[in-house]
Motif scaffolding. Structure first.
Motif, PDB file in Angstrom:
ATOM      1  N   THR A   1      48.234  31.484  39.430  1.00 53.47           N
ATOM      2  CA  THR A   1      47.490  30.277  39.049  1.00 53.47           C
ATOM      3  C   THR A   1      46.398  29.927  40.046  1.00 53.47           C
ATOM      4  N   TRP A   2      46.635  30.267  41.325  1.00 49.95           N
ATOM      5  CA  TRP A   2      45.586  29.887  42.284  1.00 49.95           C
ATOM      6  C   TRP A   2      44.280  30.599  41.966  1.00 49.95           C
ATOM      7  N   ILE A   3      44.367  31.805  41.434  1.00 55.74           N
ATOM      8  CA  ILE A   3      43.125  32.498  41.063  1.00 55.74           C
ATOM      9  C   ILE A   3      42.444  31.746  39.927  1.00 55.74           C
ATOM     10  N   ILE A   4      43.226  31.316  38.961  1.00 53.33           N
ATOM     11  CA  ILE A   4      42.665  30.537  37.853  1.00 53.33           C
ATOM     12  C   ILE A   4      42.017  29.259  38.395  1.00 53.33           C
ATOM     13  N   ASN A   5      42.767  28.583  39.284  1.00 50.73           N
ATOM     14  CA  ASN A   5      42.275  27.317  39.818  1.00 50.73           C
ATOM     15  C   ASN A   5      40.970  27.487  40.590  1.00 50.73           C
ATOM     16  N   TRP A   6      40.892  28.595  41.283  1.00 51.46           N
ATOM     17  CA  TRP A   6      39.705  28.834  42.114  1.00 51.46           C
ATOM     18  C   TRP A   6      38.723  29.782  41.456  1.00 51.46           C
ATOM     19  N   TRP A   7      38.853  29.988  40.183  1.00 54.38           N
ATOM     20  CA  TRP A   7      38.044  30.990  39.470  1.00 54.38           C
ATOM     21  C   TRP A   7      36.547  30.816  39.742  1.00 54.38           C
ATOM     22  N   PHE A   8      36.102  29.564  39.654  1.00 54.91           N
ATOM     23  CA  PHE A   8      34.668  29.325  39.833  1.00 54.91           C
ATOM     24  C   PHE A   8      34.188  29.845  41.190  1.00 54.91           C
ATOM     25  N   TYR A   9      34.924  29.486  42.249  1.00 54.12           N
ATOM     26  CA  TYR A   9      34.492  29.884  43.593  1.00 54.12           C
ATOM     27  C   TYR A   9      34.673  31.381  43.813  1.00 54.12           C
ATOM     28  N   LEU A  10      35.779  31.889  43.322  1.00 50.98           N
ATOM     29  CA  LEU A  10      36.052  33.322  43.514  1.00 50.98           C
ATOM     30  C   LEU A  10      35.017  34.172  42.787  1.00 50.98           C
ATOM     31  N   SER A  11      34.772  33.835  41.519  1.00 47.85           N
ATOM     32  CA  SER A  11      33.821  34.659  40.771  1.00 47.85           C
ATOM     33  C   SER A  11      32.416  34.502  41.354  1.00 47.85           C
ATOM     34  N   SER A  12      32.080  33.289  41.804  1.00 46.22           N
ATOM     35  CA  SER A  12      30.772  33.106  42.447  1.00 46.22           C
ATOM     36  C   SER A  12      30.679  33.991  43.683  1.00 46.22           C
ATOM     37  N   GLY A  13      31.750  34.019  44.455  1.00 46.03           N
ATOM     38  CA  GLY A  13      31.773  34.854  45.663  1.00 46.03           C
ATOM     39  C   GLY A  13      31.597  36.322  45.309  1.00 46.03           C
ATOM     40  N   VAL A  14      32.348  36.760  44.302  1.00 50.15           N
ATOM     41  CA  VAL A  14      32.239  38.161  43.872  1.00 50.15           C
ATOM     42  C   VAL A  14      30.799  38.477  43.472  1.00 50.15           C
ATOM     43  N   GLN A  15      30.204  37.557  42.725  1.00 49.01           N
ATOM     44  CA  GLN A  15      28.848  37.806  42.244  1.00 49.01           C
ATOM     45  C   GLN A  15      27.831  37.831  43.397  1.00 49.01           C
ATOM     46  N   ILE A  16      28.049  36.979  44.377  1.00 48.55           N
ATOM     47  CA  ILE A  16      27.130  36.985  45.528  1.00 48.55           C
ATOM     48  C   ILE A  16      27.265  38.305  46.293  1.00 48.55           C
ATOM     49  N   ILE A  17      28.495  38.745  46.464  1.00 48.66           N
ATOM     50  CA  ILE A  17      28.706  40.010  47.177  1.00 48.66           C
ATOM     51  C   ILE A  17      28.061  41.161  46.413  1.00 48.66           C
ATOM     52  N   ILE A  18      28.265  41.169  45.107  1.00 47.62           N
ATOM     53  CA  ILE A  18      27.636  42.218  44.296  1.00 47.62           C
ATOM     54  C   ILE A  18      26.113  42.159  44.458  1.00 47.62           C
ATOM     55  N   SER A  19      25.561  40.939  44.435  1.00 48.78           N
ATOM     56  CA  SER A  19      24.105  40.800  44.553  1.00 48.78           C
ATOM     57  C   SER A  19      23.600  41.406  45.855  1.00 48.78           C
ATOM     58  N   PHE A  20      24.286  41.116  46.960  1.00 47.51           N
ATOM     59  CA  PHE A  20      23.825  41.647  48.238  1.00 47.51           C
ATOM     60  C   PHE A  20      23.914  43.164  48.260  1.00 47.51           C
ATOM     61  N   PHE A  21      24.957  43.670  47.644  1.00 50.13           N
ATOM     62  CA  PHE A  21      25.112  45.112  47.548  1.00 50.13           C
ATOM     63  C   PHE A  21      23.957  45.715  46.735  1.00 50.13           C
ATOM     64  N   VAL A  22      23.633  45.061  45.633  1.00 48.72           N
ATOM     65  CA  VAL A  22      22.547  45.538  44.763  1.00 48.72           C
ATOM     66  C   VAL A  22      21.210  45.487  45.509  1.00 48.72           C
ATOM     67  N   ILE A  23      21.024  44.430  46.309  1.00 54.73           N
ATOM     68  CA  ILE A  23      19.787  44.311  47.089  1.00 54.73           C
ATOM     69  C   ILE A  23      19.687  45.444  48.113  1.00 54.73           C
ATOM     70  N   LYS A  24      20.826  45.742  48.737  1.00 57.92           N
ATOM     71  CA  LYS A  24      20.850  46.861  49.691  1.00 57.92           C
ATOM     72  C   LYS A  24      20.429  48.148  48.986  1.00 57.92           C
ATOM     73  N   LEU A  25      20.975  48.326  47.785  1.00 59.93           N
ATOM     74  CA  LEU A  25      20.644  49.515  47.000  1.00 59.93           C
ATOM     75  C   LEU A  25      19.148  49.555  46.685  1.00 59.93           C
ATOM     76  N   ALA A  26      18.613  48.397  46.299  1.00 58.64           N
ATOM     77  CA  ALA A  26      17.185  48.312  45.999  1.00 58.64           C
ATOM     78  C   ALA A  26      16.386  48.694  47.240  1.00 58.64           C
ATOM     79  N   GLY A  27      16.848  48.236  48.401  1.00 60.89           N
ATOM     80  CA  GLY A  27      16.191  48.591  49.655  1.00 60.89           C
ATOM     81  C   GLY A  27      16.203  50.089  49.873  1.00 60.89           C
ATOM     82  N   ARG A  28      17.306  50.703  49.552  1.00 64.20           N
ATOM     83  CA  ARG A  28      17.405  52.155  49.681  1.00 64.20           C
ATOM     84  C   ARG A  28      16.405  52.863  48.772  1.00 64.20           C
TER      85      ARG A  28
END
Ligand SMILES: Nc1ncnc2c1ncn2[C@@H]1O[C@H](COP(=O)(O)OP(=O)(O)O)[C@@H](O)[C@H]1O
Ligand SMILES: [Mg+2]
Lengths: 320, 305
Positions: free
Chosen positions: A267-294
């Motif tokens: 349930t804690w994942i459900i409760n924190w879904w907004f923050y967790l998914s936002s975090g995941v998306q930010i991490i993915i974005s930075f990874f994608v930016i690194k890739l773009a840099g490459r």
């Protein structure tokens, strides 16, 4: 810390911001957008007061309004961001300014990030400029300022997330049209594709379980449960939106029920879904930016190509 | 300052650079000349770290440019063959933008930008929008931009192309100033006359191969050797021609109204002997000189070969 801030608030971003703000198009867009939003808000307020008598307004109407407005803005972001970012690097390439930037000590990833920030900048500006109107409308009902602030955060993160793919494809493909297509395709995969995958997985699992029951292997028909598989939805900004909105509307249990329908997770994942998914998306974005840099690093990109060439040569040689 | 050894670069099956070597000394203005598609831009991009070579060595002021990319970036200023403009940006802001990339901000950035713009005669255009400047001005602004981090080697790809004669003249003046400031400059062009007067060295490239390279004087000397000797005589022209034809070291004799052109393979020593022989034979010679070649005629001659 200073390194990070210099990486994020980099010269490319500041320069672009300056030119974007100067562009007359932006001020016109801002005005039109907020006029419409203001009108909608005024009409809505009038309707609310009129329908419910000034003393006791229907919170339901506010809820529906909130749902609609946030959804509209969410869609606007999703559809506008690819258009704003997919041409960012290819445009720089066409202007031959990319080569100049690449001969400076600026890190290619920094260039990509600057481009992303400026690509999403004007859209985010648009949304933020609408903040007072939204606040005015919503504070009357059951929506708190915190909810609205979180919603703004959500919009910025979504723009960043979707936009990072736009920049990546823009760095990868020479043609803006192609990178736009790929960005929308990615968006559709994230928004619809992930849901389809979860649905199909659930259906297939259910069919398999029923089959097992029919064969007499299981004594009863179990419910298919994807378990942590539903975490795939973390990359779907639409689900993030749903978690945010349902939370704001006080129907947290509904969100948890819908997710629970497909897979049981703590349930804690459900409760924190907004923050967790936002975090995941930010991490993915930075990874994608690194890739773009490459992709932007001319020496790296070519290295890869020449390796492929060497492989080809080897194949030819062994064939001989 | 710059040493390029056996550079090779292919685009797919197309060999753009074929064992290209060149060497530029400190403080030189090196003209890199060749027809369109010869491989000038390719070479310059490789040197600037914008393109990976297939093989070869590049050393800039002693550092290995293929290994020390940051070192390379700090010692070169690169100006591409097309000048990119950012819309809605003033000339001074364009300069300050690049200054900030190099970590120079605020008042220092403004001062540096203004100083450099003065160097390229653009002081009065600081507050003009870049997209409104003439081509020559954009070109000079771009040149000022390459100077921001005070690089020792400037790599300028066709800076004079598309400029009117006046702008070209101005550009030449600026380049000369930069040279006096101690910069080493590699400059390319597909038109030799653009460079002929101001370069100290030239390299002529075609199909990715360096045909000749060296100081202007040494190239002229080398090429002058094969220039014909022009002889003028008062009379007995036909007899003189017959006499010349007998000699093994003279061939390719042609005649205009009053001049005789002799392709002569000997060196200066032998040319002097030829002259004294002719005089001893009683020819009344009024003029005897090697045709003076221009760098242009050399260029044409090399390209033809
Ligand atoms: N990216 C590329 N892909 C394929 N061929 C290229 C590419 N860039 C340049 N070439 C080819 O390489 C040759 C050399 O080009 P370039 O270095 O631009 O010549 P120059 O600057 O002397 O005019 C040309 O024939 C050109 O067509
Ligand atoms: Mg060129």
């Amino acid at each position: 810390m200073e390194k990070i801030s210099r990486f994020c608030i980099n010269p490319v971003f500041l320069k672009e911001l300056r030119t974007v703000v100067r562009n007359r198009k932006l001020s016109v867009t801002l005005m039109v957008y907020n006029t419409i939003l203001g009108l909608v808000g005024t009409v809505a307020l009038y309707v609310i007061f009129y329908l419910s008598g000034s003393s006791n307004m229907s919170e339901d109407v506010v809820m529906i309004l909130y749902l609609m407005l946030t959804l509209i803005e969410f869609f606007l972001i999703c559809f506008a961001i690819p258009a704003y970012t997919a041409g960012s690097i290819s445009g720089e390439r066409e202007k031959q300014t990319l080569d100049i930037l690449l001969t400076t000590p600026l890190k290619p990833a920094s260039i990509a990030l600057g481009k992303l920030m400026s690509g999403i900048g004007s859209i985010v500006l648009l949304v933020i400029s609408s903040l007072p109107i939204l606040a005015l409308v919503f504070t009357i009902g059951g929506i708190s300022i915190v909810d609205i602030a979180l919603y703004m955060l959500f919009i910025v993160i979504t723009a960043f997330y979707v936009g990072s793919f736009g920049v990546l494809f823009s760095a990868k493909f020479k043609k803006t049209a192609l990178s736009t297509v790929f960005t929308y395709a990615t968006l559709i995969f994230m928004g619809i594709g992930t849901c389809v995958i979860i649905l199909v997985a659930k259906l297939v699992g259910q069919m398999w379980l029923e089959n097992m029951h029919a064969l007499g292997k299981y004594t009863q028909v179990y419910d298919a449960d994807l378990g942590y598989g539903v975490l795939l939805l973390m990359i779907n900004p639409g689900v993030t939106w749903a978690s945010l909105v349902m939370n704001a509307l006080g129907s947290k249990s509904m969100f948890s029920e819908i997710i629970g329908e497909f897979g049981t997770i703590p349930t804690w994942i459900i409760n924190w879904w907004f923050y967790l998914s936002s975090g995941v998306q930010i991490i993915i974005s930075f990874f994608v930016i690194k890739l773009a840099g490459r992709r932007l690093n001319p020496l790296l990109a070519k290295n890869r190509k020449s390796k492929a060439l060497k492989k080809k040569e080897k194949v030819v040689r062994t064939e001989e | 300052m710059l040493e390029i050894e056996n550079l090779n670069k292919s685009y797919g099956d197309f060999k753009a650079l074929d064992n290209l070597s060149l060497s530029i000394d400190d403080g030189e203005l090196y003209g890199f000349v060749g027809p369109n598609g010869a491989g000038k831009t390719t070479t310059m991009k490789i040197v600037s770290g914008l393109l990976a070579a297939d093989s070869g060595q590049i050393h800039i002021a002693g550092i290995d440019a293929r290994k020390d990319i940051q070192g390379l970036k700090s010692s070169i200023g690169y100006m591409p063959d097309f000048f990119g403009v950012y819309d809605n940006l003033k000339a001074i802001e364009y300069m300050e933008f690049f200054a900030s990339i190099y970590g120079i901000d605020g008042r220092a950035a403004r001062k540096l930008s203004l100083d450099l713009m003065e160097l390229v005669n653009l002081s009065d255009k600081a507050d003009s929008y870049v997209d409104g400047l003439s081509r020559g001005m954009k070109q000079r602004l771009c040149l000022a931009r390459t100077l921001i981090h005070n690089p020792s080697l400037l790599i300028l790809d066709e800076p004079a192309s598309g400029l009117d004669p006046r702008a070209r003249f101005e550009m030449k003046g600026i380049l000369n100033n930069l040279r006096e400031m101690g910069k080493t400059i590699l400059i390319s062009s597909h038109i030799l006359p653009e460079l002929a007067e101001m370069c100290s060295s030239v390299g002529i490239i075609e199909h990715g191969k360096m045909l000749v390279s060296g100081t202007v004087d040494s190239i002229m000397q080398k090429m002058n050797r094969s220039n014909p000797i022009v002889i003028k005589t008062i009379d007995r022209k036909d007899e003189l021609i017959r006499k010349l034809k007998e000699r093994p070291d003279a061939d390719n004799i042609s005649i205009t109204e009053d001049e005789i052109y002799v392709g002569f393979s000997g060196d200066d020593e032998e040319a002097a002997r030829l002259l004294s022989d002719l005089i001893a034979d009683g020819f009344r010679i009024t003029s005897f000189a090697k045709e003076k070649g221009s760098l242009e005629s050399v260029f044409m001659q090399i390209i033809k070969e």
